[in-house]
Scaffold this motif. Structure first.
Motif, PDB file in Angstrom:
ATOM      1  N   LEU A  15       0.844  -1.202   0.000  1.00  0.00           N
ATOM      2  CA  LEU A  15       0.000   0.000   0.000  1.00  0.00           C
ATOM      3  C   LEU A  15       0.876   1.248   0.000  1.00  0.00           C
ATOM      4  O   LEU A  15       0.614   2.195  -0.746  1.00  0.00           O
ATOM      5  CB  LEU A  15      -0.918   0.022   1.228  1.00  0.00           C
ATOM      6  N   VAL A  19       0.882   4.078  -2.903  1.00  0.00           N
ATOM      7  CA  VAL A  19       0.592   5.497  -2.627  1.00  0.00           C
ATOM      8  C   VAL A  19       1.726   6.377  -3.154  1.00  0.00           C
ATOM      9  O   VAL A  19       1.482   7.430  -3.765  1.00  0.00           O
ATOM     10  CB  VAL A  19       0.345   5.717  -1.117  1.00  0.00           C
ATOM     11  N   ASN A 108      -3.872   1.756  -9.434  1.00  0.00           N
ATOM     12  CA  ASN A 108      -5.152   1.824  -8.732  1.00  0.00           C
ATOM     13  C   ASN A 108      -5.692   0.426  -8.466  1.00  0.00           C
ATOM     14  O   ASN A 108      -6.144   0.117  -7.362  1.00  0.00           O
ATOM     15  CB  ASN A 108      -6.132   2.634  -9.589  1.00  0.00           C
ATOM     16  N   PHE A 111      -3.620  -1.260  -5.824  1.00  0.00           N
ATOM     17  CA  PHE A 111      -3.986  -0.753  -4.493  1.00  0.00           C
ATOM     18  C   PHE A 111      -5.273  -1.413  -4.007  1.00  0.00           C
ATOM     19  O   PHE A 111      -5.359  -1.899  -2.887  1.00  0.00           O
ATOM     20  CB  PHE A 111      -4.149   0.768  -4.559  1.00  0.00           C
ATOM     21  N   ASP A 112      -6.297  -1.437  -4.898  1.00  0.00           N
ATOM     22  CA  ASP A 112      -7.587  -2.037  -4.540  1.00  0.00           C
ATOM     23  C   ASP A 112      -7.435  -3.508  -4.173  1.00  0.00           C
ATOM     24  O   ASP A 112      -8.053  -3.980  -3.217  1.00  0.00           O
ATOM     25  CB  ASP A 112      -8.577  -1.888  -5.707  1.00  0.00           C
ATOM     26  N   VAL A 115      -5.918  -3.769  -0.738  1.00  0.00           N
ATOM     27  CA  VAL A 115      -6.898  -3.429   0.299  1.00  0.00           C
ATOM     28  C   VAL A 115      -7.872  -4.588   0.499  1.00  0.00           C
ATOM     29  O   VAL A 115      -8.193  -4.952   1.636  1.00  0.00           O
ATOM     30  CB  VAL A 115      -7.649  -2.122  -0.056  1.00  0.00           C
ATOM     31  N   SER A 116      -8.317  -5.200  -0.600  1.00  0.00           N
ATOM     32  CA  SER A 116      -9.236  -6.334  -0.489  1.00  0.00           C
ATOM     33  C   SER A 116      -8.588  -7.486   0.264  1.00  0.00           C
ATOM     34  O   SER A 116      -9.211  -8.104   1.135  1.00  0.00           O
ATOM     35  CB  SER A 116      -9.659  -6.812  -1.872  1.00  0.00           C
ATOM     36  N   LEU A 118      -6.168  -7.298   2.390  1.00  0.00           N
ATOM     37  CA  LEU A 118      -5.999  -6.877   3.779  1.00  0.00           C
ATOM     38  C   LEU A 118      -7.310  -7.052   4.542  1.00  0.00           C
ATOM     39  O   LEU A 118      -7.329  -7.558   5.667  1.00  0.00           O
ATOM     40  CB  LEU A 118      -5.543  -5.415   3.789  1.00  0.00           C
ATOM     41  N   ASN A 119      -8.413  -6.668   3.898  1.00  0.00           N
ATOM     42  CA  ASN A 119      -9.718  -6.805   4.536  1.00  0.00           C
ATOM     43  C   ASN A 119     -10.064  -8.271   4.792  1.00  0.00           C
ATOM     44  O   ASN A 119     -10.597  -8.607   5.847  1.00  0.00           O
ATOM     45  CB  ASN A 119     -10.800  -6.162   3.676  1.00  0.00           C
ATOM     46  N   ILE A 122      -8.108  -9.392   7.764  1.00  0.00           N
ATOM     47  CA  ILE A 122      -8.655  -8.865   9.016  1.00  0.00           C
ATOM     48  C   ILE A 122      -9.930  -9.613   9.377  1.00  0.00           C
ATOM     49  O   ILE A 122     -10.169  -9.958  10.539  1.00  0.00           O
ATOM     50  CB  ILE A 122      -8.891  -7.339   8.888  1.00  0.00           C
ATOM     51  N   GLU A 123     -10.721  -9.924   8.335  1.00  0.00           N
ATOM     52  CA  GLU A 123     -11.954 -10.687   8.540  1.00  0.00           C
ATOM     53  C   GLU A 123     -11.640 -12.040   9.169  1.00  0.00           C
ATOM     54  O   GLU A 123     -12.331 -12.493  10.092  1.00  0.00           O
ATOM     55  CB  GLU A 123     -12.624 -10.895   7.174  1.00  0.00           C
ATOM     56  N   LYS A 126     -10.762 -11.692  12.717  1.00  0.00           N
ATOM     57  CA  LYS A 126     -11.978 -11.457  13.507  1.00  0.00           C
ATOM     58  C   LYS A 126     -12.706 -12.775  13.761  1.00  0.00           C
ATOM     59  O   LYS A 126     -13.255 -13.004  14.841  1.00  0.00           O
ATOM     60  CB  LYS A 126     -12.902 -10.496  12.763  1.00  0.00           C
TER      61      LYS A 126
END
Lengths: 134, 144
Positions: A15, A19, A108, A111-112, A115-116, A118-119, A122-123, A126
């Motif tokens: 990321l 950036v 772009n 990056f997306d 992020v996906s 990473l999510n 994290i999911e 959790k």
């Protein structure tokens, strides 16, 4: 162990690289009419590989203390270099608007994707945190 | 946040291109002006673009931190080219031979510059929108 996750660290570095590359795109595009301007570029993939101990995984120095010598960089900095190629324009500027736009679109998506990923990661954490119950 | 400085860079591009368009508009508006502040006809104006670099970044280390800060117009200069001469004895500013000094402005050149400025402006807007999309995407981290 969960908080110091290798995957999350790797994604964070990607990321950061993306950036910085977006910054380079903005800088290059704003200087599209500056005579003699040479574009800035960010090629962080190699650096990222090194930061993750990629090529020298086998030659990695074993460390058991912070004071030991390590051959893996502890910090990832996306390298910014200037492209001194001549380009096609008469005014000495080597920004190619199409190349810049394509690079930005790719970046772009990159990056997306990061992020996906990473999510998702994290999911998963959790899910573990909730003991497998939703 | 570093994405906001990225937006500032695009904004500097937008400002500079807009100023360039304003100068072109001024040139076209004055295409027949035979009297100006300095003696003689109006002279074509041009903007000088300059890359902005963060000197602090270079001082500390030239690797890692991003040095670029966009663009700025450092000067507005006048074109040194000789004025155009037209034969028009009726003109109030004509000399004894009936010649009038007209501004050194070529309308075709100005129009081409105007299109370049306009396209560059659009390109900067595209970059700005992408940066915005990246920033908004970054806000979704941890929400999933």
């Amino acid at each position: 162990m969960i908080t110091n996750n290798r995957t999350i660290n790797a994604l964070e570095m990607s990321l950061e690289g993306a950036v910085t590359r977006q910054k380079a795109a903005a800088h290059n595009m704003s200087n599209i009419n500056t005579p003699g301007f040479k574009r800035l570029q960010v090629n962080f993939e190699e650096e990222l590989k090194n930061a993750l101990g990629g090529y020298n995984r086998k030659l990695r120095l074993k460390t058991t203390s912070d004071k030991h010598i390590s051959n893996i960089p502890d910090k990832f900095v996306p390298p910014v270099t200037r492209d001194y190629s001549l380009g096609l324009r008469a005014d000495g500027n080597n920004v190619d608007i199409d190349k810049e736009m394509v690079m930005m679109a790719q970046n772009n998506i990159y990056f997306d994707t990061a992020v996906s990923q990473l999510n998702k990661r994290i999911e998963m954490l959790k899910y573990i945190e909730s003991d497998g119950r939703r | 946040m570093s994405l906001l400085t990225t937006m500032d860079m695009s904004a500097s591009g937008l400002t500079s291109e807009r100023l360039r368009m304003e100068i072109i508009a001024e040139n076209i508006a004055n295409i027949d002006t035979t009297r100006s502040g300095n003696s003689g006809p109006y002279r074509r104006k041009m903007v000088v673009f300059h890359e902005v670099l963060d000197k602090e970044v270079y001082r500390i280390n030239n690797k890692g931190l991003f040095p670029g800060r966009g663009v700025k117009v450092t000067r507005i200069i006048e074109d040194d080219a000789l004025p155009l001469v037209a034969y028009d004895p009726e003109h109030p500013d004509a000399n004894e031979e009936g010649l009038v000094m007209k501004p050194n402005i070529n309308l075709a050149d100005e129009m081409v510059d105007l299109i370049t400025a306009s396209r560059s402006y659009s390109a900067n807007v595209t970059v700005l929108n992408t940066t915005k999309a990246v920033a908004i995407k970054a806000l979704t981290i941890g929400r999933g």
